[in-house]
Design a protein around this motif. Structure first.
Motif, mmCIF file in Angstrom:
data_model
loop_
_atom_site.group_PDB
_atom_site.id
_atom_site.type_symbol
_atom_site.label_atom_id
_atom_site.label_comp_id
_atom_site.label_asym_id
_atom_site.label_seq_id
_atom_site.Cartn_x
_atom_site.Cartn_y
_atom_site.Cartn_z
ATOM 1 N N LYS A 102 56.514 43.643 76.861
ATOM 2 C CA LYS A 102 55.491 42.823 77.744
ATOM 3 C C LYS A 102 55.384 41.442 77.292
ATOM 4 N N ALA B 107 42.876 36.014 85.242
ATOM 5 C CA ALA B 107 43.798 36.980 86.041
ATOM 6 C C ALA B 107 43.769 36.645 87.392
ATOM 7 N N LEU C 267 51.155 37.086 81.688
ATOM 8 C CA LEU C 267 50.628 38.112 80.961
ATOM 9 C C LEU C 267 49.013 37.876 80.512
ATOM 10 N N GLU D 148 50.169 40.398 84.865
ATOM 11 C CA GLU D 148 49.930 41.633 84.125
ATOM 12 C C GLU D 148 48.926 41.492 83.109
ATOM 13 N N ARG D 149 48.104 42.696 83.112
ATOM 14 C CA ARG D 149 46.987 42.725 82.221
ATOM 15 C C ARG D 149 47.264 43.551 81.029
ATOM 16 N N VAL D 150 46.940 43.158 79.865
ATOM 17 C CA VAL D 150 46.739 44.425 78.758
ATOM 18 C C VAL D 150 45.511 43.906 77.893
ATOM 19 N N ASN E 116 55.762 35.686 85.846
ATOM 20 C CA ASN E 116 54.982 36.596 85.200
ATOM 21 C C ASN E 116 54.122 36.101 84.245
ATOM 22 N N TYR F 204 58.644 39.530 77.869
ATOM 23 C CA TYR F 204 59.087 39.330 79.291
ATOM 24 C C TYR F 204 58.100 38.322 79.890
ATOM 25 N N ALA F 205 56.827 37.955 79.575
ATOM 26 C CA ALA F 205 56.067 36.896 80.301
ATOM 27 C C ALA F 205 56.699 35.809 80.200
ATOM 28 N N GLN G 220 53.285 46.372 72.639
ATOM 29 C CA GLN G 220 53.168 45.712 73.860
ATOM 30 C C GLN G 220 54.327 44.790 73.717
ATOM 31 N N HIS H 122 52.496 36.401 89.919
ATOM 32 C CA HIS H 122 52.650 37.946 89.652
ATOM 33 C C HIS H 122 51.913 38.227 88.038
ATOM 34 N N GLU I 69 46.623 34.922 89.988
ATOM 35 C CA GLU I 69 46.852 35.854 91.287
ATOM 36 C C GLU I 69 46.791 35.043 92.474
#
Length: 251
Positions: A168, A138, A122, A149-151, A120, A171-172, A165, A147, A142
């Motif tokens: 997230k 990003a 981020l 994620e975008r914020v 992951n 978790y990254a 956030q 994987h 990919e």
């Protein structure tokens, strides 16, 4: 040429889709093919885990098409072209019908093989104006099998947006922080997490930002541990580096 490409080549010869002579001709161009204006590196995927990426700025549409066709014919996995204009994409699309274009990131994507994604990554942006660089990062990640994620729009002018956030962030496996102006977001994020943070300064800002130099120097002088910095507007470099970190221990 990677093991999968060699296997397919031998399979085609066995199935008589490709003659022995044609197979020998293919082998002659290892590890690169000289097109005159470019030497297409077919072993890049074998050495570095991803095919040669086409940097379109400064190249003609015909040159980009020629390189993309050669890489596509080798079947060495996903193909990525960066800093591509719509005109260049139109030329590529004529010859490679499944090519995709992301106008904001200015990337051309040609998907080949399995599209598995691990870990992951981020990607954070300080503001909406940073999105072109953030999306380049990003999409690069990919296309390299991660994987993502975008914020977006989490700059320090409204720090509560970032703090919302927190889950997230924790978790990254790797965090890419894209910011212009004074570039403070990278230091804030670096002080909140125990993950590698890759900072990307952008050229967004008023006159005293000096085209991203102010953000670059601020990120290089960050007091937060674990923050590394790529060049101004280099979303591609950040996405590539994040992918290398994310894949450690996976192979």
């Amino acid at each position: 040429m990677n093991e999968e490409t060699i296997r397919l080549l031998l399979q085609k010869i066995k199935q008589q889709d490709l003659s022995i002579e044609e197979g020998v001709e293919r082998l002659k161009i290892l590890p690169f093919e000289d097109l005159g204006f470019a030497k297409v590196d077919y072993h890049r995927n074998l050495r570095q885990g991803f095919a040669e990426v086409i940097y379109c700025a400064g190249k003609t549409a015909e040159q980009v098409v020629a390189i993309a066709e050669k890489l596509s014919a080798q079947g060495g996995g996903n193909i990525l072209a960066t800093r591509a204009t719509p005109e260049v994409y139109a030329a590529v699309l004529e010859r490679i019908p499944d090519a995709e274009y992301h106008s904001l990131a200015r990337t051309i994507m040609i998907r080949r093989g399995k599209q598995e994604k691990i870990g992951n990554i981020l990607v954070l942006s300080a503001g909406t104006s940073d999105l072109p660089v953030a999306e380049e990062a990003a999409i690069t990640a990919e296309m390299m099998g991660n994987h993502v994620e975008r914020v977006y729009d989490t700059g320090v002018a409204g720090i509560h947006r970032l703090l919302s956030q927190t889950e997230k962030l924790r978790y990254a496996r790797v965090i890419i922080v894209v910011a212009g102006m004074e570039g403070a977001l990278a230091s804030v994020v670096g002080g909140l997490v125990d993950r590698p943070v890759i900072a990307v300064p952008t050229s967004v800002g008023y006159g005293a930002s000096f085209g991203g130099l102010a953000a670059l120097l601020a990120m290089l002088n960050s007091c937060a541990s674990g923050v590394s910095v790529v060049n101004i507007d280099n979303g591609f470099g950040a996405g590539y580096q994040a992918s290398l970190i994310n894949h450690l221990g996976e192979n």
